[in-house]
Design an enzyme around this catalytic site. Structure first.
Site, PDB file in Angstrom:
ATOM      1  N   LYS A 120       6.039  12.514   1.842  1.00  0.00           N
ATOM      2  CA  LYS A 120       7.006  11.554   1.305  1.00  0.00           C
ATOM      3  C   LYS A 120       8.428  12.094   1.349  1.00  0.00           C
ATOM      4  O   LYS A 120       9.370  11.337   1.538  1.00  0.00           O
ATOM      5  CB  LYS A 120       6.647  11.190  -0.148  1.00  0.00           C
ATOM      6  CG  LYS A 120       5.493  10.210  -0.252  1.00  0.00           C
ATOM      7  CD  LYS A 120       5.524   9.514  -1.601  1.00  0.00           C
ATOM      8  CE  LYS A 120       4.373   8.541  -1.752  1.00  0.00           C
ATOM      9  NZ  LYS A 120       4.302   7.992  -3.108  1.00  0.00           N
ATOM     10  N   LYS A 162      -1.604   6.400   7.538  1.00  0.00           N
ATOM     11  CA  LYS A 162      -2.206   5.598   6.476  1.00  0.00           C
ATOM     12  C   LYS A 162      -1.522   4.226   6.383  1.00  0.00           C
ATOM     13  O   LYS A 162      -0.312   4.144   6.553  1.00  0.00           O
ATOM     14  CB  LYS A 162      -2.009   6.392   5.168  1.00  0.00           C
ATOM     15  CG  LYS A 162      -2.735   5.889   3.970  1.00  0.00           C
ATOM     16  CD  LYS A 162      -2.435   6.760   2.763  1.00  0.00           C
ATOM     17  CE  LYS A 162      -1.078   6.433   2.173  1.00  0.00           C
ATOM     18  NZ  LYS A 162      -0.865   6.954   0.809  1.00  0.00           N
ATOM     19  N   LYS A 203       2.225   0.323   1.635  1.00  0.00           N
ATOM     20  CA  LYS A 203       3.123  -0.773   1.264  1.00  0.00           C
ATOM     21  C   LYS A 203       4.566  -0.431   1.583  1.00  0.00           C
ATOM     22  O   LYS A 203       5.410  -1.304   1.679  1.00  0.00           O
ATOM     23  CB  LYS A 203       3.012  -1.233  -0.202  1.00  0.00           C
ATOM     24  CG  LYS A 203       2.513  -0.260  -1.243  1.00  0.00           C
ATOM     25  CD  LYS A 203       2.573  -0.863  -2.650  1.00  0.00           C
ATOM     26  CE  LYS A 203       1.506  -0.349  -3.594  1.00  0.00           C
ATOM     27  NZ  LYS A 203       1.500   1.081  -3.896  1.00  0.00           N
TER      28      LYS A 203
END
Ligand code: TYM
Length: 331
Positions: free
Chosen positions: A110, A193, A196
């Site tokens: 991230k 993956k 959203k």
């Protein structure tokens, strides 16, 4: 068993959230005591527009209800409404070691290349997750495969706390990673993956996508030119094919060998058609019910406040006891 899980209100939930987590949550409501948490404190570890966040939280709540979360027999609530999560997370910041957090692969993913620019909240994200769970003495945590490492850390934190303070206070957590779609991948890249927050909308199915959009995204999903194999070994080295088969298996309540027995030998255009039909059949009623619930935001807010009050009744005494064990000055 007391069960806890959480989901970030950082966008419309995806098919990955549904198959990897939410559907399993619904099934676990039978015979367990469940807490389902919309984790807004986790969401703000990356930028969230303050004008949009409250509505994103309502949309998440409405979607969870539409999927079958039962706020009467179980507890559905927003994380920031129960202050004990943040209070316990601070104590866990003092238990977890830098070395442990440095190993977290999700932080590395991230934060990306510019790690110096990531928020410190993103870095201690797993400590807050551990607090979410341990504040309730929850023992079962249903999640997708990507959360496995965070739950190991939550166990390390619980164990170190018990050891340092000479108590048997926090129980061990059991990760419940269930079903053939515990790791749903992007429709554009079988190595990534489904998420959203992916910039490409084509990479995911959103739970509010309309039937035409679903059909189009599945038709365009990346695959290889070979037909479907008849045995799971034939999916080796074919991540996109494996992904679509796993998704179909989860939606059909089957497993990968079962799907291949039925559809082995088919080309992808035929398989994608049955997959899209099944997906639309399952997701359309969820989207419709979500819209219906969102039309009455006041009732939704009452329901979430009631959930938070019931969650506080469990968490507050546990967090107070932790503060006492640590020796914080009694309030
Ligand atoms: P979030 O919002 O990123 O994901 C919510 C749940 O969906 C699962 N999931 C997936 N499963 C399969 N395939 C995918 N592509 C996929 N994408 C997401 C996640 O594994 C998760 O179960 N950090 C948590 C939220 C959280 C939490 C907790 C969970 C906060 N506190 C305490 C358990 C216990 C998360 O990933 O949220």
């Amino acid at each position: 068993m007391r069960i806890f899980s959480g989901i970030q209100p950082s966008g419309i939930p995806t098919l990955g959230n549904y198959l990897g987590a939410i559907r399993n949550w619904v099934a676990l409501q039978e015979g367990n005591e469940c807490l389902w948490c919309i984790v807004d404190l986790h969401a703000i570890t990356v930028w969230q527009d303050p004008k949009l966040l409250p509505q994103q939280i309502r949309e998440m709540a409405a979607t969870l209800l539409a999927c079958g979360i039962d706020p009467g027999r179980h507890i559905l609530f927003v994380q920031s409404a129960v202050r004990g999560h943040a209070q316990l997370a601070w104590i866990f910041n003092c238990i977890a070691r830098l070395g442990w957090l440095n190993r977290m692969t999700q932080f590395k993913d991230k934060a990306g290349k510019d790690r110096e620019a990531a928020s410190t909240g993103l870095y201690v994200y797993p400590n807050l997750m551990a607090a979410d769970i341990h504040a309730y003495h929850a023992m079962g945590v249903p999640v997708g495969d990507d959360q496995r490492q965070h739950l190991e850390l939550a166990n390390d934190i619980g164990e170190k706390f018990n050891h340092d303070y000479g108590v048997e206070f926090f129980p061990r957590i059991e990760p419940l990673i269930l079903g053939p779609a515990a790791r749903v991948m992007s429709l554009r890249d079988g190595a990534k993956k489904m998420s959203k927050s992916d910039p490409s909308d084509q990479s995911r199915i959103n739970l509010n996508d309309d039937p035409d959009t679903i059909a189009l995204k599945i038709r365009r999903a990346r695959t290889d030119p070979e037909p479907l194999p008849s045995e799971p070994e034939g999916l080796e080295g074919r991540p996109e094919a494996r992904n679509l088969v796993g998704i179909y298996a989860a939606l059909a309540g089957s497993d990968v060998p079962g799907v291949l027995r039925e559809h082995g030998g088919k080309g992808f255009s035929a398989f994608k058609e049955v997959l899209a039909t099944l997906m639309i059949e399952i997701l359309s009623p969820i989207a419709a019910e979500t819209r219906r619930t969102l039309a009455d935001p006041a009732s939704l807010d009452v329901l979430l406040r009631d959930g938070a009050a019931r969650a506080r009744a469990i968490a507050d005494p546990i967090v107070r006891e932790v503060e006492r064990l640590v020796g914080l000055f009694p309030a």
